[in-house]
Design an enzyme around this catalytic site. Structure first.
Site, PDB file in Angstrom:
ATOM      1  N   SER A 130       0.787  -1.141  -0.123  1.00 37.34           N
ATOM      2  CA  SER A 130      -0.014   0.023   0.035  1.00 37.34           C
ATOM      3  C   SER A 130       1.002   1.252   0.178  1.00 37.34           C
ATOM      4  O   SER A 130       1.719   1.645  -1.036  1.00 37.34           O
ATOM      5  CB  SER A 130      -0.800  -0.070   1.259  1.00 37.34           C
ATOM      6  OG  SER A 130      -2.005   1.056   1.285  1.00 37.34           O
ATOM      7  N   HIS A 166      -5.000  -1.161  -4.054  1.00 32.27           N
ATOM      8  CA  HIS A 166      -6.352  -1.469  -3.751  1.00 32.27           C
ATOM      9  C   HIS A 166      -7.193  -1.248  -4.661  1.00 32.27           C
ATOM     10  O   HIS A 166      -8.245  -0.568  -4.789  1.00 32.27           O
ATOM     11  CB  HIS A 166      -6.739  -0.619  -2.285  1.00 32.27           C
ATOM     12  CG  HIS A 166      -5.798  -0.472  -1.383  1.00 32.27           C
ATOM     13  ND1 HIS A 166      -5.582  -1.471  -0.478  1.00 32.27           N
ATOM     14  CD2 HIS A 166      -5.045   0.322  -0.838  1.00 32.27           C
ATOM     15  CE1 HIS A 166      -4.853  -1.371   0.552  1.00 32.27           C
ATOM     16  NE2 HIS A 166      -4.431  -0.025   0.320  1.00 32.27           N
TER      17      HIS A 166
END
Length: 240
Positions: A130, A166
């Site tokens: 991330s 994501h």
């Protein structure tokens, strides 16, 4: 120095599934790249303010791995006397998720950005998920500035282009990434589902790696007509 003498970065799109032995596939892959039987692995978690709970979870997840796990904390002050000497003594550095903007700001105050560049050139395997995936690129999509996703354009720039984590698990990521690339606010780049990582060797993308069989990844570039073009990339399941 990695086993093959080259520079490696694994940028993961978020989340990491645990295989049966409890060691995340991407971490297991980084350990293999190091070529060490007991590699020194340092965790950086400034993206969530060095939350002790994150470090404890990471230590717990790697308890049965061959790695010698340590961490570098910067809040409220560095937990080692010489962060540069400490980081450059590692075989693997793993960066956690959270606020990429806050993390890079803290890194720059402490000179960690330059130390990580030295680590990259020294052949230390770099990885992250991330925010820990975005940071190696020029920029990406982030919620660092509030609940509404925005562009982040001040990454380390060690890898060319942008990175969107994501990609399908958060509904706004894909349309925002397309819009930012189409408008030129972000350069074209890579988009990864949770658990999918982009593996770079030296300055080139070597392939996309997933910790689950259905992981997807894409290259997103301007289409020349004011929009963005999305191209699926082949993804290899690390558990196969």
């Amino acid at each position: 120095m990695a086993a093959d003498g080259r520079r490696h970065v694994i940028a993961i799109g978020g989340g990491m599934m645990l295989p049966r032995d409890g060691i995340p596939f991407h971490v297991e892959h980084a350990i293999a790249l190091s070529g060490k039987t007991a590699p020194r692995l340092c965790v950086l978690n400034q993206a969530v303010g060095d939350d002790p709970a994150y470090y404890l979870r990471f230590y717990d997840r790697l308890a049965d791995s061959p790695a010698e796990v340590r961490h570098l904390s910067l809040f409220p002050m560095p937990n080692v006397s010489d962060p540069e000497d400490f980081l450059l003594s590692q075989d693997i550095i793993f960066v956690g998720g959270g606020s990429v903007a806050n993390m890079l700001a803290v890194w720059r105050v402490h000179g960690i950005d330059q130390i990580l560049r030295k680590a990259w050139h020294a052949g230390i395997v770099l990885a992250g998920s991330s925010a820990g995936g975005i940071c190696w690129f020029e920029g990406g999509t982030t919620d660092s500035f509030g609940a509404k996703l925005r562009a982040y354009t001040d990454g380390l720039g060690m890898l060319a282009g942008s990175f969107c984590p994501h990609y399908h698990s958060e509904a706004e990521r894909r349309p925002l990434f397309h819009r930012l690339v189409a408008d030129g606010e972000l350069p074209g780049g890579l988009a990864c589902d949770d658990g999918v990582g982009a593996h770079y060797i030296d300055d080139m993308l070597d392939g996309m790696l997933a910790d689950h069989p259905d992981g997807r990844a894409y290259r997103v570039e301007p289409d020349g007509d004011g929009g963005a073009e999305e191209t699926p990339l082949p993804v290899r399941f690390l558990g196969a």
